[in-house]
Motif scaffolding. Structure first.
Motif, PDB file in Angstrom:
ATOM      1  N   UNK A   2      26.476  -2.023  32.144  1.00  0.00           N
ATOM      2  CA  UNK A   2      27.654  -1.301  31.688  1.00  0.00           C
ATOM      3  C   UNK A   2      27.243  -0.293  30.623  1.00  0.00           C
ATOM      4  N   UNK A   3      27.580   0.975  30.859  1.00  0.00           N
ATOM      5  CA  UNK A   3      27.219   2.046  29.935  1.00  0.00           C
ATOM      6  C   UNK A   3      28.197   2.061  28.763  1.00  0.00           C
ATOM      7  N   UNK A   4      27.702   1.723  27.561  1.00  0.00           N
ATOM      8  CA  UNK A   4      28.536   1.668  26.359  1.00  0.00           C
ATOM      9  C   UNK A   4      28.495   2.971  25.572  1.00  0.00           C
ATOM     10  N   UNK A   5      27.812   3.992  26.122  1.00  0.00           N
ATOM     11  CA  UNK A   5      27.738   5.281  25.431  1.00  0.00           C
ATOM     12  C   UNK A   5      28.883   6.199  25.844  1.00  0.00           C
ATOM     13  N   UNK A  69      15.768  -9.291  18.839  1.00  0.00           N
ATOM     14  CA  UNK A  69      14.740  -8.384  19.316  1.00  0.00           C
ATOM     15  C   UNK A  69      14.981  -7.968  20.759  1.00  0.00           C
ATOM     16  N   UNK A  70      15.376  -8.924  21.602  1.00  0.00           N
ATOM     17  CA  UNK A  70      15.658  -8.631  23.000  1.00  0.00           C
ATOM     18  C   UNK A  70      16.836  -7.683  23.142  1.00  0.00           C
ATOM     19  N   UNK A  71      17.934  -7.987  22.454  1.00  0.00           N
ATOM     20  CA  UNK A  71      19.138  -7.157  22.555  1.00  0.00           C
ATOM     21  C   UNK A  71      18.890  -5.742  22.054  1.00  0.00           C
ATOM     22  N   UNK A  72      18.216  -5.621  20.907  1.00  0.00           N
ATOM     23  CA  UNK A  72      17.997  -4.294  20.323  1.00  0.00           C
ATOM     24  C   UNK A  72      17.143  -3.414  21.232  1.00  0.00           C
ATOM     25  N   UNK A  73      16.029  -3.950  21.716  1.00  0.00           N
ATOM     26  CA  UNK A  73      15.129  -3.131  22.532  1.00  0.00           C
ATOM     27  C   UNK A  73      15.728  -2.777  23.893  1.00  0.00           C
ATOM     28  N   UNK A  74      16.392  -3.758  24.528  1.00  0.00           N
ATOM     29  CA  UNK A  74      16.966  -3.475  25.844  1.00  0.00           C
ATOM     30  C   UNK A  74      18.176  -2.551  25.730  1.00  0.00           C
ATOM     31  N   UNK A  79      20.496   2.721  26.621  1.00  0.00           N
ATOM     32  CA  UNK A  79      21.132   3.936  26.108  1.00  0.00           C
ATOM     33  C   UNK A  79      20.338   5.178  26.466  1.00  0.00           C
ATOM     34  N   UNK A  80      19.006   5.071  26.561  1.00  0.00           N
ATOM     35  CA  UNK A  80      18.147   6.193  26.956  1.00  0.00           C
ATOM     36  C   UNK A  80      18.023   6.315  28.468  1.00  0.00           C
ATOM     37  N   UNK A  81      18.678   5.395  29.204  1.00  0.00           N
ATOM     38  CA  UNK A  81      18.620   5.339  30.675  1.00  0.00           C
ATOM     39  C   UNK A  81      17.193   5.054  31.154  1.00  0.00           C
ATOM     40  N   UNK A  82      16.501   4.176  30.430  1.00  0.00           N
ATOM     41  CA  UNK A  82      15.115   3.821  30.753  1.00  0.00           C
ATOM     42  C   UNK A  82      15.076   2.385  31.292  1.00  0.00           C
ATOM     43  N   UNK A  83      15.421   2.232  32.569  1.00  0.00           N
ATOM     44  CA  UNK A  83      15.505   0.905  33.178  1.00  0.00           C
ATOM     45  C   UNK A  83      14.148   0.211  33.249  1.00  0.00           C
ATOM     46  N   UNK A  84      13.104   0.947  33.520  1.00  0.00           N
ATOM     47  CA  UNK A  84      11.766   0.354  33.645  1.00  0.00           C
ATOM     48  C   UNK A  84      11.356  -0.354  32.364  1.00  0.00           C
ATOM     49  N   UNK A  85      11.576   0.304  31.232  1.00  0.00           N
ATOM     50  CA  UNK A  85      11.198  -0.311  29.964  1.00  0.00           C
ATOM     51  C   UNK A  85      12.098  -1.504  29.638  1.00  0.00           C
ATOM     52  N   UNK A  86      13.379  -1.394  29.967  1.00  0.00           N
ATOM     53  CA  UNK A  86      14.306  -2.506  29.732  1.00  0.00           C
ATOM     54  C   UNK A  86      13.856  -3.743  30.495  1.00  0.00           C
ATOM     55  N   UNK A 156      23.001  -5.087  28.085  1.00  0.00           N
ATOM     56  CA  UNK A 156      23.399  -4.132  29.122  1.00  0.00           C
ATOM     57  C   UNK A 156      24.900  -4.180  29.380  1.00  0.00           C
ATOM     58  N   UNK A 157      25.648  -4.782  28.461  1.00  0.00           N
ATOM     59  CA  UNK A 157      27.102  -4.769  28.545  1.00  0.00           C
ATOM     60  C   UNK A 157      27.697  -5.833  29.437  1.00  0.00           C
ATOM     61  N   UNK A 158      26.884  -6.769  29.942  1.00  0.00           N
ATOM     62  CA  UNK A 158      27.370  -7.817  30.839  1.00  0.00           C
ATOM     63  C   UNK A 158      27.665  -9.082  30.028  1.00  0.00           C
ATOM     64  N   UNK A 159      28.932  -9.448  29.933  1.00  0.00           N
ATOM     65  CA  UNK A 159      29.297 -10.636  29.154  1.00  0.00           C
ATOM     66  C   UNK A 159      30.099 -11.647  29.970  1.00  0.00           C
ATOM     67  N   UNK A 160      30.746 -11.201  31.044  1.00  0.00           N
ATOM     68  CA  UNK A 160      31.645 -12.087  31.781  1.00  0.00           C
ATOM     69  C   UNK A 160      30.909 -13.268  32.409  1.00  0.00           C
TER      70      UNK A 160
END
Length: 459
Positions: A2-5, A69-74, A79-86, A156-160
């Motif tokens: 989910x895009x929070x930007x 650490x996990x939440x901040x980096x992912x 937010x940068x649209x960098x799925x590979x790094x996430x 990534x905005x997924x909480x449900x």
């Protein structure tokens, strides 16, 4: 993902907080139900669970380190649209969670007896604490992979989905606990050990459900075992953000140890009263904890996307929501402290100690809400050192006077609670000042200066 930007910041906060709050409400019911059933075993059992439960502070410290650490980096990568790094960070986090759990389990089982004996008011309480830890410690170890996976989803905005699994886990715990504690039907009568075993089974089920979700339903982040091989740059980036956040819980652990050290001379009734009061307060704080869980990924994604106005809006909305919720809970606690304690224990001394504690610490509820929420904002910004410094100042201002005053003749335990309130108010003020400074330093995207989020430096 989910895009929070994009979209309303406040709407994102309320949406994510609402789902997290559902989990927290169910978790509250579990905490209260568990305490209710254990309360039928006597004040020594309540005190024993409180003593053993203090280890959750260490577990919370380490899982906070991992989760932050996990939440901040992912979230910044998303937010940068960098799925590979996430995805790389996610797999590295999973590997780290397994190794931390194994190390903690080894140390925990070796030191279990010494820990229970040193903090318990009498031998009965110590024996019950050891029995509880036999299954409670393994249950806490299962929290590590669960936190790693849940933090990645939240980033990534997924909480449900994780909330649904949490609810299933907690309901299972609530159902199993009385059967295993009292030996209802074919189940063995295990006492406090049964309460811990119910917790172990329920957390194991939650782990399995989240793994199933990643394998069958989720596509943005996947398990890729070649990416499990430790990469020092990723671990360093995670620890640089996560360790200060985890250290805050270590300081909180020492705070609780100091309290137990001071009040143990007042007997098991005082320990039970504080244990019940602390559990009730923990339950009351769950709404603002849910909000803080929502704030971090919202701030993180917008910070990674270089949207300064949305970061500021997230912070303003989060602080106002936290202060409002905690003010309502503080008024409620001031009015009904004895009622809340009496529900879990009929012992007059336990009720007196517990209600005195709640009535006084209610004055720091708003400040505590600000501390929780602002600390999560620092996490989203990728710098968790400032809230650690404010936590350390609180411990120093509380611990030294409390230990010195406890040696005086006629010492009144209420003095400890008043010191706690004063130090919490100061911590909230320091957090707000440091947060204002952090925003002035980091939200200067329009200046054209080079901007490299913490997660990108680990590439």
């Amino acid at each position: 993902m989910k895009d929070l930007t994009e979209g309303s910041v406040t709407k994102h906060l309320l949406h994510m907080s609402a789902f997290m709050a559902v989990s927290m409400v169910v978790q509250t019911l579990y905490l209260l139900a568990d305490l209710f059933w254990v309360g039928h075993l006597g004040k020594e059992a309540i005190a024993a669970v409180g003593v053993a439960g203090n280890l959750t502070m260490i577990v919370l410290a380490l899982t906070q380190m991992l989760g932050v650490g996990t939440t901040a980096l992912i979230s910044q990568a998303a937010g940068r649209k960098d799925q590979t790094h996430a995805e790389l960070v996610f797999n590295q986090s999973c590997m780290m969670s397994i190794l931390i759990a194994l190390a903690l389990g080894f140390v925990g089982f070796l030191s279990m007896n010494a820990y229970a004996n040193s903090l318990s008011a009498d031998t009965t309480t110590a024996a019950l604490a050891r029995s509880y830890l036999l299954w409670f410690l393994p249950a806490m170890l299962l929290q590590f992979p669960l936190v790693s996976m849940s933090s990645a989803l939240r980033a990534t905005g997924i909480v449900q989905a994780p909330v649904i699994f949490q609810v299933i886990s907690v309901v299972l715990n609530m159902v199993l606990a009385p059967f295993l504690i009292f030996g209802i039907g074919p189940w063995p009568k295990l006492g406090v050990t049964g309460a811990a075993l119910a917790t172990f089974i329920s957390i194991l089920v939650a782990d399995l459900l989240v793994v199933w979700y990643f394998e069958k339903k989720y596509r943005y982040l996947r398990f890729r075992f070649p990416l499990f091989k430790p990469q020092i740059k990723i671990w360093s980036a995670m620890l640089r953000i996560g360790v200060p956040a985890g250290a805050e819980f270590v300081l909180l652990f020492f705070y609780i140890l100091i309290v137990y050290f001071i009040i143990r001379n007042f007997g098991p009734a005082a320990q039970a009263g504080f244990g019940v009061g602390a559990r009730v307060m923990q339950a009351l704080f769950l709404p603002v904890v849910a909000l803080s869980f929502a704030v971090s990924p919202v701030v993180g994604q917008n910070f990674g996307g270089r949207q300064a106005d949305r970061v500021r809006h997230s912070i303003k909305s989060g602080l106002l929501l936290a202060a409002g919720v905690m003010l309502v809970l503080a008024v409620f606690t001031e009015i009904f402290p004895r009622t809340m304690i009496r529900f879990f224990s009929k012992d007059a001394a336990v009720i007196q100690f517990g209600s005195d504690y709640l009535r006084i610490v209610a004055f720091n509820f708003v400040a505590a809400g600000i501390v929780f929420t602002s600390s999560s904002m620092f996490q989203g910004l990728g710098n968790t050192v400032p809230p650690l410094l404010s936590s350390a100042s609180r411990l120093v201002l509380f611990a030294l006077p409390a230990l010195l005053l406890s040696q005086k003749p006629g010492f009144d335990i209420k003095i400890v609670w008043y010191l706690s309130v004063g130090s919490q108010l100061l911590q909230a003020g320091i957090n707000l000042l440091l947060l204002r400074r952090e925003l002035q330093r980091k939200l200067r995207f329009e200046d054209g200066t080079d901007f490299i989020p913490a997660s990108a430096t680990a590439s």
